[in-house]
Design a protein around this motif. Sequence first.
Motif, PDB file in Angstrom:
ATOM      1  N   PRO A  29       4.122  19.443  59.121  1.00  0.00           N
ATOM      2  CA  PRO A  29       3.335  19.101  57.926  1.00  0.00           C
ATOM      3  C   PRO A  29       4.225  19.099  56.689  1.00  0.00           C
ATOM      4  O   PRO A  29       5.307  19.668  56.706  1.00  0.00           O
ATOM      5  CB  PRO A  29       2.296  20.217  57.841  1.00  0.00           C
ATOM      6  CG  PRO A  29       2.484  21.079  59.021  1.00  0.00           C
ATOM      7  CD  PRO A  29       3.731  20.685  59.722  1.00  0.00           C
ATOM      8  N   ARG A  30       3.759  18.472  55.642  1.00  0.00           N
ATOM      9  CA  ARG A  30       4.542  18.365  54.412  1.00  0.00           C
ATOM     10  C   ARG A  30       3.822  19.015  53.245  1.00  0.00           C
ATOM     11  O   ARG A  30       2.612  19.060  53.190  1.00  0.00           O
ATOM     12  CB  ARG A  30       4.824  16.906  54.107  1.00  0.00           C
ATOM     13  CG  ARG A  30       5.573  16.240  55.242  1.00  0.00           C
ATOM     14  CD  ARG A  30       6.282  14.980  54.787  1.00  0.00           C
ATOM     15  NE  ARG A  30       7.134  14.510  55.877  1.00  0.00           N
ATOM     16  CZ  ARG A  30       8.376  14.883  56.075  1.00  0.00           C
ATOM     17  NH1 ARG A  30       8.947  15.742  55.258  1.00  0.00           N
ATOM     18  NH2 ARG A  30       9.083  14.418  57.079  1.00  0.00           N
ATOM     19  N   LYS A  31       4.646  19.522  52.313  1.00  0.00           N
ATOM     20  CA  LYS A  31       4.113  20.065  51.070  1.00  0.00           C
ATOM     21  C   LYS A  31       3.634  18.896  50.210  1.00  0.00           C
ATOM     22  O   LYS A  31       4.020  17.747  50.455  1.00  0.00           O
ATOM     23  CB  LYS A  31       5.208  20.838  50.337  1.00  0.00           C
ATOM     24  CG  LYS A  31       5.723  22.042  51.096  1.00  0.00           C
ATOM     25  CD  LYS A  31       6.777  22.741  50.274  1.00  0.00           C
ATOM     26  CE  LYS A  31       7.911  23.184  51.168  1.00  0.00           C
ATOM     27  NZ  LYS A  31       9.042  23.698  50.426  1.00  0.00           N
ATOM     28  N   HIS A  33       4.583  17.651  47.492  1.00  0.00           N
ATOM     29  CA  HIS A  33       5.635  16.808  46.913  1.00  0.00           C
ATOM     30  C   HIS A  33       6.493  16.131  47.987  1.00  0.00           C
ATOM     31  O   HIS A  33       7.525  15.547  47.676  1.00  0.00           O
ATOM     32  CB  HIS A  33       6.492  17.588  45.920  1.00  0.00           C
ATOM     33  CG  HIS A  33       7.022  18.887  46.454  1.00  0.00           C
ATOM     34  ND1 HIS A  33       8.053  18.967  47.334  1.00  0.00           N
ATOM     35  CD2 HIS A  33       6.597  20.155  46.230  1.00  0.00           C
ATOM     36  CE1 HIS A  33       8.269  20.240  47.641  1.00  0.00           C
ATOM     37  NE2 HIS A  33       7.400  20.977  46.987  1.00  0.00           N
ATOM     38  N   GLY A  34       6.075  16.207  49.253  1.00  0.00           N
ATOM     39  CA  GLY A  34       6.729  15.451  50.317  1.00  0.00           C
ATOM     40  C   GLY A  34       7.725  16.198  51.178  1.00  0.00           C
ATOM     41  O   GLY A  34       8.135  15.693  52.214  1.00  0.00           O
ATOM     42  N   GLN A  35       8.178  17.373  50.756  1.00  0.00           N
ATOM     43  CA  GLN A  35       9.136  18.127  51.559  1.00  0.00           C
ATOM     44  C   GLN A  35       8.454  18.708  52.788  1.00  0.00           C
ATOM     45  O   GLN A  35       7.303  19.153  52.721  1.00  0.00           O
ATOM     46  CB  GLN A  35       9.750  19.264  50.753  1.00  0.00           C
ATOM     47  CG  GLN A  35      10.716  18.824  49.692  1.00  0.00           C
ATOM     48  CD  GLN A  35      11.276  20.040  48.982  1.00  0.00           C
ATOM     49  OE1 GLN A  35      10.527  20.916  48.556  1.00  0.00           O
ATOM     50  NE2 GLN A  35      12.600  20.091  48.849  1.00  0.00           N
ATOM     51  N   ALA A  36       9.195  18.725  53.896  1.00  0.00           N
ATOM     52  CA  ALA A  36       8.651  19.294  55.126  1.00  0.00           C
ATOM     53  C   ALA A  36       8.507  20.809  54.992  1.00  0.00           C
ATOM     54  O   ALA A  36       9.328  21.473  54.372  1.00  0.00           O
ATOM     55  CB  ALA A  36       9.562  18.961  56.294  1.00  0.00           C
ATOM     56  N   ILE A  37       7.440  21.323  55.572  1.00  0.00           N
ATOM     57  CA  ILE A  37       7.245  22.777  55.635  1.00  0.00           C
ATOM     58  C   ILE A  37       8.122  23.298  56.762  1.00  0.00           C
ATOM     59  O   ILE A  37       8.103  22.781  57.872  1.00  0.00           O
ATOM     60  CB  ILE A  37       5.769  23.117  55.881  1.00  0.00           C
ATOM     61  CG1 ILE A  37       4.934  22.693  54.678  1.00  0.00           C
ATOM     62  CG2 ILE A  37       5.595  24.604  56.180  1.00  0.00           C
ATOM     63  CD1 ILE A  37       3.444  22.862  54.857  1.00  0.00           C
ATOM     64  N   THR A  38       8.924  24.313  56.462  1.00  0.00           N
ATOM     65  CA  THR A  38       9.824  24.882  57.461  1.00  0.00           C
ATOM     66  C   THR A  38       9.322  26.245  57.926  1.00  0.00           C
ATOM     67  O   THR A  38       8.471  26.865  57.286  1.00  0.00           O
ATOM     68  CB  THR A  38      11.241  25.068  56.875  1.00  0.00           C
ATOM     69  OG1 THR A  38      11.156  26.051  55.823  1.00  0.00           O
ATOM     70  CG2 THR A  38      11.816  23.755  56.351  1.00  0.00           C
ATOM     71  N   SER A 176      -1.179  16.786  61.360  1.00  0.00           N
ATOM     72  CA  SER A 176       0.149  16.287  60.984  1.00  0.00           C
ATOM     73  C   SER A 176      -0.014  15.072  60.075  1.00  0.00           C
ATOM     74  O   SER A 176      -1.101  14.574  59.862  1.00  0.00           O
ATOM     75  CB  SER A 176       0.952  15.926  62.230  1.00  0.00           C
ATOM     76  OG  SER A 176       0.296  14.912  62.952  1.00  0.00           O
ATOM     77  N   ASN A 177       1.109  14.626  59.541  1.00  0.00           N
ATOM     78  CA  ASN A 177       1.063  13.495  58.594  1.00  0.00           C
ATOM     79  C   ASN A 177       0.843  12.190  59.291  1.00  0.00           C
ATOM     80  O   ASN A 177       1.214  11.856  60.299  1.00  0.00           O
ATOM     81  CB  ASN A 177       2.371  13.460  57.810  1.00  0.00           C
ATOM     82  CG  ASN A 177       2.525  14.710  56.988  1.00  0.00           C
ATOM     83  OD1 ASN A 177       1.537  15.336  56.618  1.00  0.00           O
ATOM     84  ND2 ASN A 177       3.745  15.090  56.699  1.00  0.00           N
TER      85      ASN A 177
END
Length: 177
Positions: A29-31, A33-38, A176-177
């Motif tokens: 999934p992404r935050k 602002h588009g960054q992937a959640i790690t 998921s996206n």
Amino acid sequence: MAIRIVGTGRALPVQEVGNETLLDFLGPPRKPHGQAITSQWLEDHFGIHDRRFDFDFFQGRKLRPEEGGLYDTDLAVEAATLAMRDAGVVATDVDCLIHVSCTPDRDPRCLQNMIALKQRLGLKDDVDLDFENLGCAGLAKGLRYAQIAIGSGLVKVAVVVASNTTSAQLVKNIYSN
């Protein structure tokens, strides 16, 4: 009227699943602002490094009962049994069973889950049954219902059990996206 919690119990699926496994499965999934959640981000922000699931991540599906899959009723029965044992309560002492969940095995409108719980716990035929379809937030309501029932004088012993099996809800196209 005050009530006392005199016994507790818990039940968890055996399989521990780390953040990496879950994020790999979901996509990740992404935050906003588009960054992937790690995995590290989850641990840093929520303190979560693993959780318990009854899910085959390789096949991408919930295990069926005949494969050893655990369902909401299984966890509720195990937790309630341990709580009753901890309290020194036998099944015939229970006047009221309150189950809180958002993942019942069966249609909650017909109380089929409650009937299965009653039978598997060996409760008496005239036990009062209540189901709250509220998930985690429903525990407070379940405890309030127990307090009211005991305060009425009609109930001496109430068992409140909260359980959820979100494993079946791990559907990739939803999370998921």
